[in-house]
Design an enzyme around this catalytic site. Structure first.
Site, mmCIF file in Angstrom:
data_model
loop_
_atom_site.group_PDB
_atom_site.id
_atom_site.type_symbol
_atom_site.label_atom_id
_atom_site.label_comp_id
_atom_site.label_asym_id
_atom_site.label_seq_id
_atom_site.Cartn_x
_atom_site.Cartn_y
_atom_site.Cartn_z
ATOM 1 C CE LYS A 11 16.739 23.990 91.168
ATOM 2 N NZ LYS A 11 17.711 23.365 92.111
ATOM 3 C CE1 TYR A 51 13.905 20.148 94.227
ATOM 4 C CE2 TYR A 51 12.840 22.252 94.665
ATOM 5 C CZ TYR A 51 13.759 21.491 93.956
ATOM 6 O OH TYR A 51 14.517 22.077 92.971
ATOM 7 C CG ASN A 114 21.333 23.774 91.589
ATOM 8 O OD1 ASN A 114 20.217 24.272 91.525
ATOM 9 N ND2 ASN A 114 21.540 22.531 91.955
ATOM 10 C CG HIS A 117 14.158 20.335 88.895
ATOM 11 N ND1 HIS A 117 14.538 19.438 89.864
ATOM 12 C CD2 HIS A 117 13.174 19.720 88.178
ATOM 13 C CE1 HIS A 117 13.813 18.340 89.742
ATOM 14 N NE2 HIS A 117 12.967 18.476 88.733
ATOM 15 C CD GLU A 128 10.377 16.295 88.981
ATOM 16 O OE1 GLU A 128 11.042 15.971 89.981
ATOM 17 O OE2 GLU A 128 10.901 16.568 87.872
#
Ligand code: IDP
Ligand code: MG
Length: 150
Positions: A11, A51, A114, A117, A128
């Site tokens: 990310k 998402y 975080n 992913h 995805e």
């Protein structure tokens, strides 16, 4: 048990903090095989598709804003049980609760920022991978010996 390919994405926080190399090293060391790699600043459309499952959650708008804020590094990794193996390397969502030795446990203090992913199942992995790598992935075999000796 069977060969799987999973979608993994560093990310914007992981890219900005210079963790891409360290993260790739962990997946390579484990024995997974890198079959696609792409750096991209996600469009709003791509982020919202990725998402979509979270679109009703209170954190959704912040999540979309974050994921479109700068470049991410999208990857596909192949191996036996690659989806759960990658999730174990990544660790649980909240970095403060993630065990040391996992990526989030080693690098993250927050649930939103975080670092990384990873697909959570076969259906999401297929979705995805198609979304981020519409051109498909690279088929190759890992074989160090044939590279060390000509
Ligand atoms: P996962 O990434 O561990 O699979 P999910 O529950 O699928 O976690 O959530 C997707 C992403 O949404 C998380 O990685 C995190 O960036 C963000 N997120 C999840 N829950 C929260 C929250 O409570 N606050 C802020 N962001 C969240
Ligand atoms: Mg998830």
């Amino acid at each position: 048990m069977g060969m799987q390919t999973t979608f993994v994405m560093v990310k914007p926080d992981g890219v900005q903090r210079g963790l891409v190399g360290n993260i790739i090293q962990r997946f390579e060391n484990k024995g997974l095989r890198l079959v696609a790699l792409r750096q991209i600043t996600p469009s709003l459309e791509l982020a919202e598709s990725h998402y979509a499952v979270h679109s009703e959650r209170p954190f959704y708008s912040g999540l979309i804003e974050f994921i479109t804020s700068g470049p991410v590094v999208a990857m596909a990794w192949t191996g036996v049980d690659a989806i759960s193996v990658a999730r174990n390397i990544i660790g649980p969502t909240n970095g403060r609760e993630a065990a040391p030795g996992t990526i989030r446990g080693d690098f993250a203090m927050d649930i939103g920022h975080n670092i990384i992913h990873g697909s959570d199942g076969e259906d999401t992995a297929a979705f995805e991978l198609g979304l981020w790598f519409p051109e498909g992935v690279i088929e190759w075999t890992r074989d160090a010996e044939s590279q060390i000796y000509e």
